[in-house]
Design a protein around this motif. Structure first.
Motif, PDB file in Angstrom:
ATOM      1  N   ALA A  58       1.556   5.294 -19.544  1.00  7.68           N
ATOM      2  CA  ALA A  58       2.897   5.052 -20.059  1.00  7.68           C
ATOM      3  C   ALA A  58       2.548   4.498 -21.650  1.00  7.68           C
ATOM      4  N   ARG A  59       1.496   4.054 -21.900  1.00 10.16           N
ATOM      5  CA  ARG A  59       1.244   3.483 -23.313  1.00 10.16           C
ATOM      6  C   ARG A  59       1.072   4.609 -24.352  1.00 10.16           C
ATOM      7  N   LEU A  60       0.482   5.821 -23.753  1.00 10.06           N
ATOM      8  CA  LEU A  60       0.416   7.067 -24.543  1.00 10.06           C
ATOM      9  C   LEU A  60       1.769   7.740 -24.858  1.00 10.06           C
TER      10      LEU A  60
ATOM     11  N   SER B  58      -4.291   1.347 -27.901  1.00  8.22           N
ATOM     12  CA  SER B  58      -4.239   0.563 -26.861  1.00  8.22           C
ATOM     13  C   SER B  58      -4.782   1.322 -25.571  1.00  8.22           C
ATOM     14  N   VAL B  59      -5.309   2.847 -25.810  1.00 11.67           N
ATOM     15  CA  VAL B  59      -5.880   3.724 -24.637  1.00 11.67           C
ATOM     16  C   VAL B  59      -7.162   4.045 -25.307  1.00 11.67           C
ATOM     17  N   SER B  60      -8.133   4.419 -24.403  1.00 14.74           N
ATOM     18  CA  SER B  60      -9.386   5.199 -24.786  1.00 14.74           C
ATOM     19  C   SER B  60      -9.204   6.602 -24.682  1.00 14.74           C
ATOM     20  N   CYS B  61      -9.399   7.242 -26.056  1.00 17.72           N
ATOM     21  CA  CYS B  61      -9.070   8.868 -26.124  1.00 17.72           C
ATOM     22  C   CYS B  61     -10.168   9.506 -26.803  1.00 17.72           C
ATOM     23  N   GLU B  62     -10.562  10.612 -26.508  1.00 16.35           N
ATOM     24  CA  GLU B  62     -11.458  11.501 -26.745  1.00 16.35           C
ATOM     25  C   GLU B  62     -10.875  12.901 -27.392  1.00 16.35           C
ATOM     26  N   TRP B  63     -11.403  13.655 -28.204  1.00 14.37           N
ATOM     27  CA  TRP B  63     -11.036  14.942 -28.537  1.00 14.37           C
ATOM     28  C   TRP B  63     -11.961  16.023 -27.703  1.00 14.37           C
ATOM     29  N   ILE B  64     -11.419  16.576 -27.002  1.00 14.45           N
ATOM     30  CA  ILE B  64     -12.068  17.704 -26.441  1.00 14.45           C
ATOM     31  C   ILE B  64     -11.142  19.107 -26.666  1.00 14.45           C
TER      32      ILE B  64
ATOM     33  N   SER C 192     -16.579   8.618 -29.829  1.00 19.52           N
ATOM     34  CA  SER C 192     -15.706   8.827 -30.704  1.00 19.52           C
ATOM     35  C   SER C 192     -14.103   9.162 -30.496  1.00 19.52           C
ATOM     36  N   ALA C 193     -13.284   8.605 -31.260  1.00 17.25           N
ATOM     37  CA  ALA C 193     -12.097   8.940 -30.944  1.00 17.25           C
ATOM     38  C   ALA C 193     -11.327   9.855 -31.960  1.00 17.25           C
ATOM     39  N   ALA C 194     -12.318  10.248 -32.990  1.00 20.56           N
ATOM     40  CA  ALA C 194     -11.966  11.112 -34.145  1.00 20.56           C
ATOM     41  C   ALA C 194     -11.235  12.442 -33.730  1.00 20.56           C
ATOM     42  N   GLY C 195     -10.185  12.563 -34.526  1.00 25.69           N
ATOM     43  CA  GLY C 195      -9.441  13.941 -34.278  1.00 25.69           C
ATOM     44  C   GLY C 195      -8.458  13.611 -33.199  1.00 25.69           C
ATOM     45  N   THR C 196      -8.253  12.544 -32.533  1.00 27.59           N
ATOM     46  CA  THR C 196      -7.388  12.228 -31.673  1.00 27.59           C
ATOM     47  C   THR C 196      -5.868  11.697 -32.204  1.00 27.59           C
ATOM     48  N   GLU C 197      -5.017  11.886 -31.342  1.00 30.99           N
ATOM     49  CA  GLU C 197      -3.768  11.337 -31.656  1.00 30.99           C
ATOM     50  C   GLU C 197      -3.165  10.351 -30.680  1.00 30.99           C
ATOM     51  N   CYS C 198      -3.724   9.302 -30.489  1.00 31.54           N
ATOM     52  CA  CYS C 198      -3.407   8.168 -29.421  1.00 31.54           C
ATOM     53  C   CYS C 198      -3.097   6.937 -29.696  1.00 31.54           C
TER      54      CYS C 198
ATOM     55  N   VAL D 122      -8.340   8.915 -21.552  1.00 31.23           N
ATOM     56  CA  VAL D 122      -7.562  10.249 -22.121  1.00 31.23           C
ATOM     57  C   VAL D 122      -8.358  11.132 -23.013  1.00 31.23           C
ATOM     58  N   ALA D 123      -8.164  12.423 -22.653  1.00 29.94           N
ATOM     59  CA  ALA D 123      -8.591  13.495 -23.363  1.00 29.94           C
ATOM     60  C   ALA D 123      -7.604  14.068 -23.980  1.00 29.94           C
ATOM     61  N   GLN D 124      -7.788  14.568 -25.509  1.00 30.78           N
ATOM     62  CA  GLN D 124      -6.641  15.353 -25.957  1.00 30.78           C
ATOM     63  C   GLN D 124      -7.445  16.671 -26.397  1.00 30.78           C
ATOM     64  N   HIS D 125      -6.548  17.570 -26.156  1.00 30.00           N
ATOM     65  CA  HIS D 125      -6.855  19.053 -26.460  1.00 30.00           C
ATOM     66  C   HIS D 125      -6.338  19.857 -27.228  1.00 30.00           C
ATOM     67  N   VAL D 126      -4.912  19.720 -27.464  1.00 29.35           N
ATOM     68  CA  VAL D 126      -4.164  20.421 -28.737  1.00 29.35           C
ATOM     69  C   VAL D 126      -3.416  19.261 -29.468  1.00 29.35           C
ATOM     70  N   LYS D 127      -3.630  19.706 -30.700  1.00 26.57           N
ATOM     71  CA  LYS D 127      -2.836  18.736 -31.636  1.00 26.57           C
ATOM     72  C   LYS D 127      -1.470  18.772 -31.351  1.00 26.57           C
ATOM     73  N   ALA D 128      -0.639  17.678 -31.755  1.00 30.14           N
ATOM     74  CA  ALA D 128       0.661  17.661 -31.362  1.00 30.14           C
ATOM     75  C   ALA D 128       1.398  18.628 -32.153  1.00 30.14           C
TER      76      ALA D 128
END
Length: 631
Positions: free
Chosen positions: A357-359, A240-246, A231-237, A310-316
């Motif tokens: 670069a895409r991110l 065009s990239v694969s992203c998960e919320w950790i 799931s990419a839920a919660g991510t800000e990506c 990509v893993a996102q850890h902190v909201k922007a």
């Protein structure tokens, strides 16, 4: 032999010169494709995304990947010290709170994921030794072809000559364990197949892949891979990239002590103006464990080297603790890339460069961040907030991060913007050919392996035997140590020209005239023009700052005023430095777990960000005049 003869005409990727001795690498792709019945274009496309066809002299990548196919044996690449744990830098960088010096260590494990052990599997499939697969490019390519063929058979698919029928195998080759990451990787490979590529590798071998603009892969094969759905839920990506919320934890412990980031309301207040590029100095699994520790520090995103996940850890909207400078932290997003600064051949994959670069393009567009080197910073470009902090500031991602290629992927290639009389230069060496000598990568005083670099060395005169430029803030003489940035400029940075002597160009740098070799036949910089600052008339010099804080009178009674403390540097009369943004003095007060007292203080004093040395700095607008570099 008969089947190979039928297969080869359909591959359509080898140029007419493939049989020449200098094209031995191209020939190796053709031979491996024929032996394992993999379309040569698919083999070339996968290899390009892994390594851009470079061999790296048999040295491993940051995740223990070898050769053009990036066959992994990660036991060779596990590190013991994470990025922020050596104790020299307070990652939060705010003197309003006690310094935070995390002392965590990466966990050790005998369990390695399958994506990090593809080389032993290739050895079993080919009968070749692990040593051959590591050091012989042709063997390495054969190992990659064998893995692709095995993945195709594992999906119950025939060894088709049509590259469109290999999408599922390419997705599996990525080593990803989820469909989103595998699909992103496969899509990148097929983008390469559609556009084609041609380049000369780090070993001087030309390789070409003919474009197939109408190629439409069978993406439905992804359902056959058996990979999990993440799931990419919660991510800000971007999509065009694969992203998960950790998530990094926002938790309180002790007497008003908390970690590992601050809650904010960005970009409304404060704004977001920077993206900071880091390397992790550790492997993926261990680094993820650290960022989930409330007593450690944090960053916004982590990027995996093998496949660009990509893993996102902190909201922007929130403020991560990553750069060592609170002013920069409060206005930045931090990207940690799986890698190691001091291992020149521990290279980053093309998959990670592209994902990053895409991110960055997505974040820059969303928050209005200019795509230049005064806004897309390396951690090594972030200034120390105070004089005491300068010696301990970090130096990643270091001289082996390929800024030129990175900005080409950002669609902002560094180019000449003026004739020779423009008054500025943009540093832009040829990454592969530019190989300054560095020391202390593997042992004190020992020379690092020769390797391409984004950085150019500076001297006190137009002579390589002259002294290196001294950084007075560092507190020790300049060296060629891989972590010593005293006398180095980086690709994409801009400086005002201070002189010319034959093949040498001088720039204003750290308050000094600094020289670098810039021969016409192989220039290390290109001319530019723009705005510069210089002291106002009547001023012998003006002070510089590591943070653009407000004047004391701007602070309300409930916020302790922060010192506007100058750094141990000055901008002397007669010198010019490239001007970036003009910004008001600003301080984000956030020193408690409860957000009730958090607020942004904005002053009347204005500052210019300037490119002063290897790092940026700030100068009060009232102290300088702005002028054209051609004046």
């Amino acid at each position: 032999m008969a089947s190979a003869a039928l297969l080869l005409p359909l591959l359509g990727a080898a140029p007419a010169t493939a049989q020449s001795s200098e094209n031995s690498l191209q020939q190796a792709f053709a031979a491996a494709a024929a032996e394992y019945h993999v379309p040569q274009s698919v083999l070339l496309g996968v290899s390009y995304l892994q390594s851009r066809w470079d061999t790296h002299g048999g040295a491993p990548s940051v995740t223990g990947g070898y050769g053009p196919m990036h066959l992994t044996d990660a036991r060779t690449a596990l590190a013991t010290d994470p990025h922020h744990s050596e104790g020299t830098e307070d990652a939060r960088g705010d003197s309003a709170r006690p310094a935070l010096h995390p002392a965590a260590r990466l966990p050790s494990s005998d369990e390695l994921p399958a994506r990090l052990t593809t080389l032993p599997r290739a050895a079993r499939l080919t009968g070749l030794s692990a040593g051959e697969l590591r050091t012989d490019p042709a063997a390495n390519i054969a190992g990659g072809a064998a893995l692709l063929a095995a993945a195709q058979r594992g999906l119950g698919e025939p060894l088709s000559a049509d590259p469109a029928n290999w999408y599922g195998a390419v997705a599996r080759f990525s080593g990803a364990d989820d469909t989103a990451t595998a699909a992103t990787y496969a899509n990148d490979v097929y983008d390469v197949l559609r556009t084609g590529e041609e380049r000369t590798t780090d070993a001087g071998r030309p390789v070409a892949l003919a474009a197939q603009p109408d190629l439409a892969p069978r993406t439905a094969q992804l359902r056959e891979t058996g990979l999990r759905t993440a799931s990419a839920a919660g991510t800000e990506c971007p999509a065009s990239v694969s992203c998960e919320w950790i998530p990094a934890p926002y938790e309180q412990f002790g007497d008003n002590d908390y970690g590992n980031h601050d809650v904010g309301d960005r970009p409304a207040s404060p704004g977001i103006r920077y993206i900071v590029v880091h390397d992790t100095e550790g492997g993926w699994e261990g680094v993820l464990n650290l960022v989930q520790d409330p007593t450690y520090v944090s960053w916004t995103y982590s990027l995996r080297s093998t496949d660009g996940h990509v893993a996102q850890h902190v909201k922007a909207k929130d403020v991560a603790w990553h750069s060592g400078n609170w002013y920069v932290n409060a206005k930045s997003i931090g990207l940690e890339h799986e890698g190691f600064l001091a291992l020149p051949d521990s290279w980053y994959t093309e998959a990670m460069y592209r994902s990053s670069a895409r991110l960055v393009k997505y974040l820059a567009a969303k928050y209005g961040i200019p795509l230049d080197r005064q806004h897309i910073l390396g951690h090594d470009n972030v200034p120390g907030p105070t004089t005491a902090a300068v010696p301990g500031m970090h130096t990643d991602p270091g001289p082996y991060w390929d800024w030129r290629h990175y900005f080409e992927l950002l669609d902002r290639p560094f180019a000449a913007t003026a004739r020779r009389s423009g008054g500025l230069v943009t540093i832009r060496p040829d990454y592969t050919a530019n190989q300054p000598v560095y020391t202390d990568c593997v042992g004190q005083g020992q020379a690092c392996a020769a390797h391409g670099s984004s950085e150019v060395r500076l001297y006190s005169d137009h002579d390589e035997k002259s002294a290196l430029i001294t950084d007075v803030g560092k507190g020790s003489p300049p060296t060629t140590d891989v972590n010593d940035i005293s006398s180095r400029v980086s690709t994409g940075q801009q400086y005002a020209v201070a002189g010319q002597w034959g093949d040498w160009t001088a720039i204003w740098y750290l308050g000094q005239k600094a020289w670098f070799r810039n021969p016409k036949e192989q220039p290390t910089a290109v001319p530019g023009a723009g705005q510069v600052v210089t002291p106002k008339d009547g001023r012998a010099s003006v002070p510089l700052y590591g943070r653009a804080y407000p004047e004391v009178s701007a602070y309300p009674a409930d916020v302790p005023a922060q010192a506007v403390s100058p750094l141990p540097y000055t901008l002397p009369k007669g010198q010019k430095y490239v001007a970036g943004d003009e910004v008001p003095g600003e301080y984000y007060y956030a020193v408690t777990f409860s957000t009730d007292s958090h607020q942004v203080v904005v002053g009347d004093d204005q500052y210019y960000e300037i490119q002063y040395g290897h790092r940026v700095a700030f100068v009060r607008a009232a102290d300088v005049k702005v002028m054209s570099s051609t004046s």
